[in-house]
Design an enzyme around this catalytic site. Structure first.
Site, PDB file in Angstrom:
ATOM      1  N   ASP A   4       0.162  -5.199   5.598  1.00 26.17           N
ATOM      2  CA  ASP A   4      -0.907  -6.052   5.077  1.00 26.17           C
ATOM      3  C   ASP A   4      -0.836  -6.151   3.553  1.00 26.17           C
ATOM      4  O   ASP A   4      -0.248  -5.325   2.872  1.00 26.17           O
ATOM      5  CB  ASP A   4      -2.268  -5.509   5.497  1.00 26.17           C
ATOM      6  CG  ASP A   4      -2.511  -4.090   4.993  1.00 26.17           C
ATOM      7  OD1 ASP A   4      -1.592  -3.258   5.117  1.00 26.17           O
ATOM      8  OD2 ASP A   4      -3.608  -3.808   4.477  1.00 26.17           O
ATOM      9  N   GLU A   5      -1.489  -7.172   3.042  1.00 29.10           N
ATOM     10  CA  GLU A   5      -1.765  -7.368   1.617  1.00 29.10           C
ATOM     11  C   GLU A   5      -0.530  -7.187   0.712  1.00 29.10           C
ATOM     12  O   GLU A   5      -0.557  -6.414  -0.244  1.00 29.10           O
ATOM     13  CB  GLU A   5      -2.893  -6.432   1.168  1.00 29.10           C
ATOM     14  CG  GLU A   5      -4.235  -6.786   1.794  1.00 29.10           C
ATOM     15  CD  GLU A   5      -5.387  -6.051   1.151  1.00 29.10           C
ATOM     16  OE1 GLU A   5      -6.362  -6.712   0.764  1.00 29.10           O
ATOM     17  OE2 GLU A   5      -5.326  -4.809   1.050  1.00 29.10           O
ATOM     18  N   ILE A   6       0.518  -7.915   1.011  1.00 28.12           N
ATOM     19  CA  ILE A   6       1.671  -7.922   0.112  1.00 28.12           C
ATOM     20  C   ILE A   6       1.288  -8.685  -1.161  1.00 28.12           C
ATOM     21  O   ILE A   6       0.851  -9.843  -1.093  1.00 28.12           O
ATOM     22  CB  ILE A   6       2.887  -8.596   0.776  1.00 28.12           C
ATOM     23  CG1 ILE A   6       3.284  -7.841   2.052  1.00 28.12           C
ATOM     24  CG2 ILE A   6       4.057  -8.676  -0.199  1.00 28.12           C
ATOM     25  CD1 ILE A   6       3.702  -6.412   1.827  1.00 28.12           C
ATOM     26  N   HIS A  21       0.826  -1.212   0.000  1.00 27.27           N
ATOM     27  CA  HIS A  21       0.000   0.000   0.000  1.00 27.27           C
ATOM     28  C   HIS A  21       0.861   1.263   0.000  1.00 27.27           C
ATOM     29  O   HIS A  21       0.580   2.219   0.741  1.00 27.27           O
ATOM     30  CB  HIS A  21      -0.927   0.006   1.222  1.00 27.27           C
ATOM     31  CG  HIS A  21      -2.005  -1.036   1.154  1.00 27.27           C
ATOM     32  ND1 HIS A  21      -3.230  -0.818   0.563  1.00 27.27           N
ATOM     33  CD2 HIS A  21      -2.035  -2.322   1.602  1.00 27.27           C
ATOM     34  CE1 HIS A  21      -3.966  -1.906   0.658  1.00 27.27           C
ATOM     35  NE2 HIS A  21      -3.260  -2.846   1.271  1.00 27.27           N
TER      36      HIS A  21
END
Length: 582
Positions: free
Chosen positions: A330-332, A259
């Site tokens: 988060d969310e790699i 992100h």
């Protein structure tokens, strides 16, 4: 004559058999009102506080004194009993605090005792608290008990109150859309009225970097939506001070290494797959560059990455006194890192994506801890399906994990591993769910009769309409969540509390109030005194809560918060008639 007729009609709608209630949200843990009665406040009413040197408490006393004398709240249903003009007026509220020294930190004592004597017994009520922050909670309770013009208040009341969970928060994402400072302040004020005590400020994300940091000003000057959509250090100080005076902690989040597309506007060399289309044509979902539009991740192999990140963390520590610092993780998206030649070379020589993330976490976690910060990460850092780190990289004494997927199951997995957790399960606490998708050029919406059988339900037959976490989370859904569900006593002790979350793909200041309130109020009560009679045991009280929340929403609107309605007004005037089951 017309006024008298209207009052008679209002009283006619109030059930004669209904017992008088103390109207406070969130409901106090213990209320005793054995002989219901009420009295008027004296026009010269004041809050007696012998603590003028405590700046935050002094300001709270002044604020609540003004509020109780000027609010003139008119309830949806007339209160009973009504005070008599012949009874003595309540002249003052005497405040006592056992210890003025505790700072506003996680776990600070927020308990208080409020006693309003029977009419004629004394003209002075008392509020006792262990800390200034408990006193502020008690002042809020007192303010909500006042109604009418002239102001009146129940008497002969004793309240003993303290929260079940020490962490009760709201996350606001100010990267995807910008929120002006006055809107943030209004939100924090409403949080305090609901006894929420943590403003989780998700400041940065892929879409913009809206905070002007002294050590790295180019991140905002180039990564924000414009110079009129940045938060200056003066803005931050104003927000933090405003919040502290209301007993609200401000936890900043700088999401990394995922992100992070907005960082590339100032430092393109430290961001992989920057400015690439998030879902490369012909690629599988597993090879996406991001989980939503806005691709870009910090490169753990570039030494310049750590120079910039350490400056960001250092500025965060200077601007925010709060000991918790949220660093995301988060969310790699594996595809984004693999798009970089240096990363591909690293992988070809036996490296792994887990090693990349662990390298980044080891360096940045240690720097934050050296600045006396406890680091909060999203659960992905430990539970990610494709990229995660070893627990060795996450010392339990300096790490808190933030739950957002898989409901009670992930809370169980993390607490079993011995970590403290904050719960924001999307199945219950995500306020943005149910608004459809925000991605454009989506032909799935163009189905006039039924969905394509080959791709499954979308608009019809239970489809999510583009919202991955549909349906919309009603206040009842929020209220009924038990965040320690399925946990052992030891595991439940690791749950610090919860946060409702407003992600801003489809929200900005124009819809802020109605999107957050009163759904955040529902969580506020569940985490303060529980959603069951008796706190954590007994029967759930969602039926009883409906009328109280309807009234509380009405008062919030009167205080300038644009909370959405939960029922027609008619329902408040006809108790139980709007229930699914009477």
């Amino acid at each position: 004559m017309a006024v008298a007729t209207a009052l008679l009609l209002l009283f006619a709608f109030s059930p004669a058999s209904a017992a008088p209630q103390i109207h406070v949200w969130p409901k106090p843990v213990h209320v005793s009102w054995p002989r219901p009665a009420a009295a008027f406040l004296s026009p010269s009413f004041r809050i007696q506080s012998p603590y003028p040197r405590h700046r935050h408490l002094r300001r709270a006393v002044a604020r609540y004194t003004r509020l109780v004398l000027t609010e003139r709240h008119h309830p949806l249903v007339p209160r009973s009993p009504h005070p008599s003009a012949s009874d003595p007026e309540l002249r003052a509220l005497a405040l006592s605090v056992a210890d003025l020294s505790p700072p506003l930190r996680h776990g600070v004592d927020e308990s208080y005792r409020l006693s309003i004597p029977p009419a004629g017994a004394s003209a002075i009520a008392s509020l006792a608290a262990q800390t200034p922050w408990g006193a502020i909670r008690g002042l809020e309770t007192f303010s909500q008990m006042v109604w009418g013009d002239p102001p009146a208040i129940p008497v002969g009341v004793n309240i003993s109150d303290a929260p079940i969970f020490p962490h009760r928060g709201l996350l606001l994402d100010t990267s995807r859309n910008y929120y002006p400072v006055p809107d943030i302040l209004r939100t924090i004020g409403a949080m305090a009225a609901n006894k929420l005590n943590v403003f989780h400020w998700h400041i940065t994300d892929s879409h913009s970097f809206p905070i002007l940091l002294p050590s790295e000003p180019e991140l905002a000057l180039k990564g924000s939506y414009g110079r009129d959509m940045m938060y200056t250090p003066a803005d931050v100080r104003r927000i933090v001070d405003f919040a502290m005076t209301r007993g609200v902690r401000v936890i900043p989040e700088f999401d990394a290494p995922g992100h992070a597309a907005s960082w590339a506007e100032a430092y393109p060399g430290i961001v992989t797959c920057a400015n690439e289309f998030w879902l490369p044509p012909g690629s599988d979902w597993a090879d996406r560059f991001a989980s939503e539009p806005g691709a870009g991740q910090l490169n753990p192999l570039n030494p310049e990455t750590y120079r910039v990140v350490r400056n960001v963390i250092g500025d965060a520590a200077r601007l925010f006194p709060e000991p918790f610092l949220h660093l995301g993780a988060d969310e790699i998206a594996p595809g984004c890192w693999k798009a970089d030649p240096a990363v591909r070379d690293f992988l070809s020589r036996g490296g792994t994506l887990d090693h990349l993330l662990e390298t980044f976490v080891n360096a940045t976690h240690a720097h934050a801890v050296a600045l006396n910060r406890t680091v909060v990460y999203w659960e992905d850092v430990l539970l990610g399906a494709t990229v995660k780190v070893s627990p060795v990289a996450l010392p339990r004494e300096t790490t808190i994990l933030h739950i957002w997927t898989n409901g009670p199951n992930n809370t169980k997995r993390i607490t079993e591993a011995g970590y403290r957790v904050i719960v924001s399960s999307a199945e219950f606490y995500y306020l943005d769910c149910g608004h459809g998708g925000f991605e454009g050029n989506d032909s799935r919406y163009d189905r006039q009769v039924g969905d394509d059988p080959a791709v499954g339900p979308f608009n019809y037959a239970g489809g999510n309409g583009g919202s991955w976490c549909a349906p919309f989370k009603t206040w009842q859904r929020v209220y009924d969540y038990d965040i320690t569900y399925g946990l052992s006593e030891g595991e439940a002790a690791l749950v610090l509390g919860g946060e409702v979350a407003l992600w801003s793909e489809q929200a900005d200041a124009t819809v802020l109030d109605a999107t957050v309130w009163p759904r955040a109020s529902a969580m506020a009560e569940a985490l303060w005194s529980g959603n069951r009679e008796g706190g954590t045991t007994g029967r759930k009280r969602y039926g009883e809560a409906t009328d109280r929340l309807q009234e509380w929403r009405h008062r919030m609107v009167g205080r300038g918060v644009g909370a959405e309605p939960i029922q027609p007004r008619w329902c408040a005037l006809h108790p139980t008639m709007c229930n699914l089951v009477q």
